[in-house]
Design an enzyme around this catalytic site. Sequence first.
Site, PDB file in Angstrom:
ATOM      1  CB  THR A 208      33.648  70.027  35.705  1.00  0.00           C
ATOM      2  OG1 THR A 208      32.295  69.648  35.515  1.00  0.00           O
ATOM      3  CG2 THR A 208      34.507  69.299  34.689  1.00  0.00           C
ATOM      4  CB  VAL A 237      26.475  62.232  28.260  1.00  0.00           C
ATOM      5  CG1 VAL A 237      27.881  62.697  27.865  1.00  0.00           C
ATOM      6  CG2 VAL A 237      26.471  60.733  28.533  1.00  0.00           C
ATOM      7  N   GLY A 238      26.974  65.168  29.922  1.00  0.00           N
ATOM      8  CA  GLY A 238      27.169  66.593  29.718  1.00  0.00           C
ATOM      9  C   GLY A 238      28.259  66.871  28.706  1.00  0.00           C
ATOM     10  CG  ASP A 239      30.502  70.506  29.180  1.00  0.00           C
ATOM     11  OD1 ASP A 239      29.960  70.094  30.223  1.00  0.00           O
ATOM     12  OD2 ASP A 239      31.404  71.361  29.189  1.00  0.00           O
ATOM     13  CB  THR A 259      33.590  74.113  35.061  1.00  0.00           C
ATOM     14  OG1 THR A 259      33.762  75.520  35.302  1.00  0.00           O
ATOM     15  CG2 THR A 259      34.952  73.429  35.094  1.00  0.00           C
ATOM     16  N   GLY A 260      30.590  74.132  34.464  1.00  0.00           N
ATOM     17  CA  GLY A 260      29.288  74.780  34.533  1.00  0.00           C
ATOM     18  C   GLY A 260      28.217  73.970  33.832  1.00  0.00           C
TER      19      GLY A 260
END
Length: 357
Positions: A208, A237-239, A259-260
Amino acid sequence: MKEEQNTRRSFLSRAALLGAAAVLTPRDAVFGHAVRQSASSNFPLAVSSANGLGATAKAMELLSSGADTLDAAVAGVGLVEDDPNDNTVGYGGLPNEDGVVELDSCVMHGPSGRGAGVAALRNIRHPSQVARVVMTRTDHVLLVGEGALRFARAHGFKEEDLLTQASREAWLRWKESLSTSDDWLPPHDMDTRDIGMRALPRERPTGTITCLVRSAGGDISGCTTTSGLAFKIPGRVGDSPILGAGLYVDNEVGAAGSTGRGEANLLSLASAIIVERMRAGDHPTDACLYACKRVAAQTKMRRLLDERGRPAFNVRYYALNKRGEHGSASIWSGGSYAVHTGEGESRLLDSAALFER
């Protein structure tokens, strides 16, 4: 009763481990090089993830010309969204399990206290720009999927195929290597047997870019953008598009981004926690380390832990405060972040870490 005793024993063991980690990572003795600056003011600042050397340089260029902090952050990440060689963001991002690139992004503007995001957006290479328009041209905070695409079209964003040949080939290698029981096969010859299954990386790419910007006058904004977890279930959907998780800005305090592993950040709302820790007086580095410890303590599923009860994944946080201090930390050592302070060029600094590899 035995199961409850085992669960309690496991919890206490992990609590002791994380307590040991806290001992190993006091304010000036973290793994890696934690940069802690003295308080300063009246200078611009741009902080980004390690793939953001160009982003911080671009953001600083705009800040120096008097641009708004959010315009600077969005322009910075836009360079990476345009880069086909960065397969974690924008054009060339790694696709979902169906081979379709889906992008997520959010923005937050400190001076106005506004923010917005888009998620699972297809065919538009600059989700950060779309998120900014959602913020300025709607009463909403988050648009997703087909609705986000229709909104982008209405505002003149052009659709295009975001899947580069390099990302297509990576997706095919992944798809052809999942099982020997399906019909997807990697290249083979007449004598090859038991094809279609080989060792895959333990962690799929989750890259990201986040960019946090502070003007010389102390205004703060930020942007996070991503193509998300490689080969994810469509619609995941991620963060990154969620305010408080992938990004959070308070103009009176500071900003944080991540990120991550997005799922870990979503469960902890780490970016908001980091800003609140800075509000309470933590240096940005220490606030980021606190978020790492929070994620580690919150991770209880055995499939997500290594043999010592530590997270088997990584997250990395980035932060700056109103005073112009900045920092970064991750669960695992070996990472870095990009910084531009208005003098010279963008440079990479080592992130602090909770555990050493």
